[in-house]
Every structure is written in C-alpha cells, then in structure tokens.
Scaffold this motif. Structure first.
Motif, PDB file in Angstrom:
ATOM      1  N   HIS A  56      50.156  36.204  34.517  1.00 11.26           N
ATOM      2  CA  HIS A  56      49.621  36.140  35.821  1.00 11.26           C
ATOM      3  C   HIS A  56      50.003  34.940  36.035  1.00 11.26           C
ATOM      4  O   HIS A  56      49.128  34.309  34.864  1.00 11.26           O
ATOM      5  N   PHE A  58      49.491  31.650  39.100  1.00  9.66           N
ATOM      6  CA  PHE A  58      48.664  31.421  40.682  1.00  9.66           C
ATOM      7  C   PHE A  58      48.862  30.019  40.909  1.00  9.66           C
ATOM      8  O   PHE A  58      49.743  29.454  39.775  1.00  9.66           O
ATOM      9  N   ALA A  68      47.936  32.611  33.452  1.00  7.63           N
ATOM     10  CA  ALA A  68      46.573  32.911  32.615  1.00  7.63           C
ATOM     11  C   ALA A  68      47.005  34.698  31.778  1.00  7.63           C
ATOM     12  O   ALA A  68      47.688  35.348  32.557  1.00  7.63           O
ATOM     13  N   HIS A  82      42.540  38.663  41.267  1.00  8.89           N
ATOM     14  CA  HIS A  82      41.322  38.254  41.185  1.00  8.89           C
ATOM     15  C   HIS A  82      40.937  36.601  41.547  1.00  8.89           C
ATOM     16  O   HIS A  82      42.110  36.116  42.008  1.00  8.89           O
ATOM     17  N   HIS A  84      39.868  32.663  41.330  1.00  9.48           N
ATOM     18  CA  HIS A  84      40.896  31.852  39.837  1.00  9.48           C
ATOM     19  C   HIS A  84      39.756  30.508  40.821  1.00  9.48           C
ATOM     20  O   HIS A  84      39.560  30.469  41.458  1.00  9.48           O
ATOM     21  N   CYS A  95      39.650  32.101  35.286  1.00 12.26           N
ATOM     22  CA  CYS A  95      40.343  33.171  36.209  1.00 12.26           C
ATOM     23  C   CYS A  95      38.854  33.549  35.991  1.00 12.26           C
ATOM     24  O   CYS A  95      37.685  34.325  35.487  1.00 12.26           O
TER      25      CYS A  95
HETATM   26 ZN   LIG Z   1      43.524  34.760  36.645  1.00 12.14          ZN
END
Ligand SMILES: [Zn+2]
Ligand SMILES: [Zn+2]
Ligand SMILES: [Zn+2]
Ligand SMILES: [Zn+2]
Lengths: 126, 126
Positions: A56, A58, A68, A82, A84, A95
């Motif tokens: 995923h 971000f 990650a 979630h 970070h 994470c």
């Molecule tokens: Zn993550």
DNA sequence: ATTATTAATGCAACTAAGTTGCAAATATAA
DNA sequence: TTATATTTGCAACTTAGTTGCATTAATAAT
C-alpha cells in the motif's frame, strides 16, 4: 492491472520489503536499486504490487510517496488503512496498528482518511 | 522571516483568500495569477504569509500544496491545526473545525498530526 | 526443445512542482 | 528627493513522476 509475470524486477523490489521492517520511500528505492532497475520500472512495479494488494502507498512528509507491505489484502479487498508515523529526526516511517475515530461530518460523505503522525520514534527518543 | 513591505504581490495574493472561502492550491494560484505575478514571487509571498501566521499550508491529494487563512494565529502562536477535507468529485478543499483524538503511541513522542479526509462535499453529494 | 506471443523493461524525452542566484524594480526611511 | 534594503522577475536548475516506443524476457504453444 497487477503483476502477471514473476520477473527479476518484482523479485528485487519485494526483497527490499521483506528484508526491511517499516515503509520505504520511492526515492530511497530509486537510490538503492538504480544500478539494477530503471526508475520507470520501479514506479511501474510498485504500482502493480499496490494494485495486487501486496503493498500500500501513502504520502509522507513533503509529499514524498512511501510504500509498505499490506497484511491480508488482495486485489479485491484492499483495505489496509491505518495511520502512519514519521520520525522527524531519522525520517523513518512505520505503519501504526492504531484505530483513530473520525467523526461524521455534517453534509459530507467520507470515503477515506489519510493520517500522518509526526514525532520522535523509539530509537530517536533519547 | 515574514512580510515587511505591503507590496502589490501581497495584496493580490491576500485578495484571493479574502474573496474565496476554503483553501486554494498553489497550482491554482499560479494559474490565476501568472499574468500578474511570477511563480517565484507567489511561492515566496505564501511562505512569508505562513510565517506570519496569516495563512497555513498542508498537503492535499497527490501531495499538492494548499493554503488557507488562519484564524487567530500570529508569528509566535501558529497553532491553527485541524483536519482538512478534500472532495473527490470537485476537488475543493476545506478546513474542518473538528477535533480528532489521536491516542498516545507507546515509545513514541507525537509532535503533530496531519489529517486529510476525502469524500464528497455538500454540493457534490447529490 | 524451439518457436511464438505478449508482458515487462530500458531509455530518452517529457511534464510539473518547487528552488535559487542575481540584476532590476519598488516600497519605505532618511 | 535621495538613499537603503526588500521584493520581484527572470532564467536556469532540481527532483518526482510519466510516457512512447523499440528491445528484452517470461510464459504458452507446438
Ligand atoms: Zn501502512
Ligand atoms: Zn527516528
Ligand atoms: Zn465537491
Ligand atoms: Zn486549514
């Protein structure tokens, strides 16, 4: 569309995530792998691995893209959402397995929430 | 260092924020003002206005920088921290006057939290 | 095992956001 | 009105990320 063929590039990139805990920024991956992989390849493989639910992504500090490993995601069920945490001292990003409650907002429909927490990590605290 | 002289550039940029509700992205400001202001000037003035506590900045979708007016901030007390909401349909971004509780994280010290909520805004809901 | 098919890769050229050094312009103080 | 220091425009640069296309390589077919 995700990964179709098990290529050298895919193996090299996955290896980075298997031998490191935490997230890795695209700029770091480019620096580490630029002697073996072209940057277009890196961007394209990461994109496919995300599409497959293997990674995923971000945005970290300064809008730099990080990736990650996902846990329990697939192409169809990609819900590894979630917050970070980025250390302001060493730059490391992890994470966080933490739930943060986002209240309903009047007259708005919430699709997703991106949370980046900045501070000092365990090793940089002292 | 913040704004020292009341120049044309400062007036033009402030006017954008006074005649618009919500946040404005730097790319939008550049498009709107590029016939009057050089992009270096735009970046530099925004930076100074933020330093003065007149504006605050944050990253929207795709890591693009946005600015919005502060309420009750100054150079010394620049604490206009709140989540931001970006509409996935029209792209509009607003400041949210909402408190989101971030729990303490073991072995980590939290300095700040950046929250971007994505969804549909009031006008794009129907 | 050889060949055919098609995905994946490298490369170069490109876009877009943002930065920097410096000379010219302009706001403010003298 | 002149002096001074800030601000601006400009051009050149940096860095992240993208794209088209010819070549390479993984897989499927024979
Ligand atoms: Zn993550
Ligand atoms: Zn750290
Ligand atoms: Zn909208
Ligand atoms: Zn805001």
């Amino acid at each position: 569309m995700g990964i179709i063929r098990k290529t050298q590039s895919v193996a090299l990139l996955l290896d980075e995530f298997n031998t490191n805990s935490g997230a890795i920024s695209v700029t770091t991956l480019n620096k580490r792998l630029n002697s073996n992989l072209n940057k277009s390849t890196i961007y394209r493989v990461l994109d496919k691995l995300e599409d497959d639910g293997v990674l995923h992504s971000f945005l970290g500090d300064n809008g730099i893209k990080w990736y990650a490993k996902c846990e329990g995601c697939s192409h169809d069920n990609h819900k590894d959402i979630h917050p970070h945490f980025q250390c302001v001292v060493c730059g490391k990003v992890d994470c966080l397995n933490v739930d943060i409650v986002v209240p309903k907002i009047p007259n708005r429909e919430i699709n997703s929430t991106e949370i980046l927490i900045k501070g000092k990590c365990e090793t940089c605290l002292n």
